[in-house]
Design a protein around this motif. Structure first.
Motif, PDB file in Angstrom:
ATOM      1  N   UNK A  29       8.087  -8.213   3.487  1.00 20.25           N
ATOM      2  CA  UNK A  29       6.949  -7.430   3.018  1.00 20.25           C
ATOM      3  C   UNK A  29       5.718  -8.299   2.815  1.00 20.25           C
ATOM      4  N   UNK A  30       4.561  -7.711   3.147  1.00 23.40           N
ATOM      5  CA  UNK A  30       3.280  -8.408   3.039  1.00 23.40           C
ATOM      6  C   UNK A  30       2.282  -7.529   2.288  1.00 23.40           C
ATOM      7  N   UNK A  31       1.444  -8.143   1.495  1.00 25.97           N
ATOM      8  CA  UNK A  31       0.388  -7.423   0.796  1.00 25.97           C
ATOM      9  C   UNK A  31      -0.853  -8.320   0.756  1.00 25.97           C
TER      10      UNK A  31
ATOM     11  N   UNK B  53      -0.290  -2.022  -1.212  1.00 23.45           N
ATOM     12  CA  UNK B  53       0.448  -1.097  -0.353  1.00 23.45           C
ATOM     13  C   UNK B  53       1.125  -1.967   0.696  1.00 23.45           C
ATOM     14  N   UNK B  54       2.278  -2.512   0.310  1.00 23.87           N
ATOM     15  CA  UNK B  54       2.916  -3.503   1.167  1.00 23.87           C
ATOM     16  C   UNK B  54       3.532  -2.867   2.397  1.00 23.87           C
ATOM     17  N   UNK B  55       3.712  -3.696   3.406  1.00 18.94           N
ATOM     18  CA  UNK B  55       4.340  -3.226   4.630  1.00 18.94           C
ATOM     19  C   UNK B  55       5.843  -3.303   4.456  1.00 18.94           C
ATOM     20  N   UNK B  56       6.577  -3.371   5.556  1.00 22.93           N
ATOM     21  CA  UNK B  56       8.025  -3.372   5.461  1.00 22.93           C
ATOM     22  C   UNK B  56       8.578  -2.209   6.242  1.00 22.93           C
ATOM     23  N   UNK B  57       9.789  -1.770   5.889  1.00 26.17           N
ATOM     24  CA  UNK B  57      10.463  -0.731   6.659  1.00 26.17           C
ATOM     25  C   UNK B  57      10.009   0.648   6.211  1.00 26.17           C
ATOM     26  N   UNK B  58       8.692   0.874   6.171  1.00 29.24           N
ATOM     27  CA  UNK B  58       8.159   2.123   5.637  1.00 29.24           C
ATOM     28  C   UNK B  58       8.376   3.298   6.576  1.00 29.24           C
ATOM     29  N   UNK B  59       8.720   3.025   7.832  1.00 28.79           N
ATOM     30  CA  UNK B  59       8.890   4.113   8.786  1.00 28.79           C
ATOM     31  C   UNK B  59      10.242   4.791   8.665  1.00 28.79           C
TER      32      UNK B  59
END
Length: 270
Positions: free
Chosen positions: A45-47, A112-118
């Motif tokens: 995750x990245x923010x 609003x971090x990225x990651x496996x949001x899909x």
């Protein structure tokens, strides 16, 4: 004859984020991007945050503390000097800085971090829950809720194209609906908390810590005092909730579950 495309095969790819400043001006440049990273299970995750004066220790500490409420370690952050926030967004829209530390040191926004949001709307619920927890300055709760925000969508739904209200929408419909429910639940909690403070004739906790005591005698004055201290208009908040109920079908349909959860929470405190 249709030309056959040759696809380059790679087992690794990298997104590189670079400064737009010359070497001679990088060291003295005050503003830029704070890039936070962490691992949550299998997800990386990245923010990102924009900071106007990273050289000011107080400003930097406030920003790092804000991210720590969401489980981002201050040890895993890098500073990228950049000419302006707008230029960064135009160059790297996928690395949008949702948090902003202004010239006077005010920290606004939430990561609003990225990651496996899909893979699930559960991540959105996790984000909203963490935001609500952080708004109470409950660092441990926010970090725990964030770390436990795991996907709940069945495996057989992975890979299926998610429907969106419009093609350019950021969130699929399922995540957008979950977001509306979590927003409504937060507003409900806020209304209940302020109403309780009004009934007790006490100002909010932050005002108590600042030794600010209301001297209003009437219920109307108490209500105005509590609302003013919290920066919230109770009547407008009630209208906002009613507006969400009438506007979003998913919020109306979730009313029984929300009411039951609220009743359970109240009963547990008695």
């Amino acid at each position: 004859n249709k030309k056959k495309h040759q696809l380059a095969k790679s087992f690794r790819t990298t997104l590189q984020l670079k400064t737009d400043l010359s070497k001679s001006s990088r060291d003295a440049h005050p503003c830029g991007i704070l890039h936070f990273t962490r691992c949550a299970g299998l997800a990386e995750e990245h923010a990102f945050a924009w900071i106007a004066h990273h050289e000011k220790e107080v400003h930097l500490d406030k920003t790092l503390e804000h991210f720590e409420r969401f489980g981002f370690d201050a040890e895993n952050v890098s500073f990228i000097p950049y000419s302006s926030r707008r230029s960064w967004i135009e160059k790297y829209p996928l690395a949008f800085p949702h948090v902003h530390c202004s010239d006077n040191g005010d920290v606004m926004g939430f990561p609003f971090w990225s990651g496996d949001s899909s893979s699930s709307h559960g991540h959105v619920a996790g984000r909203m829950t963490a935001i609500a927890a952080a708004s109470l300055s409950n660092t441990n709760t926010a970090a725990a809720m964030t770390a436990n925000a795991t996907p709940t969508t069945p495996n057989n739904s992975r890979g299926r194209k998610k429907k969106k209200i419009i093609p350019t929408a950021h969130l699929p419909n399922e995540e957008r609906e979950e977001l509306h429910i979590e927003m409504y639940k937060y507003f409900q909690w806020l209304r209940t908390s302020l109403a309780t403070a009004v009934a007790a004739g006490e100002p909010p906790q932050q005002q108590q810590q600042a030794s600010v005591v209301s001297t209003a005698s009437s219920d109307k004055k108490k209500r105005r005092s509590v609302s003013s201290a919290a920066g919230v208009n109770l009547s407008a908040l009630q209208n906002l909730m009613e507006g969400m109920e009438s506007t979003f079908k998913v919020v109306r349909n979730a009313q029984p579950a929300i009411a039951a959860a609220s009743a359970t929470a109240v009963a547990s405190t008695l």
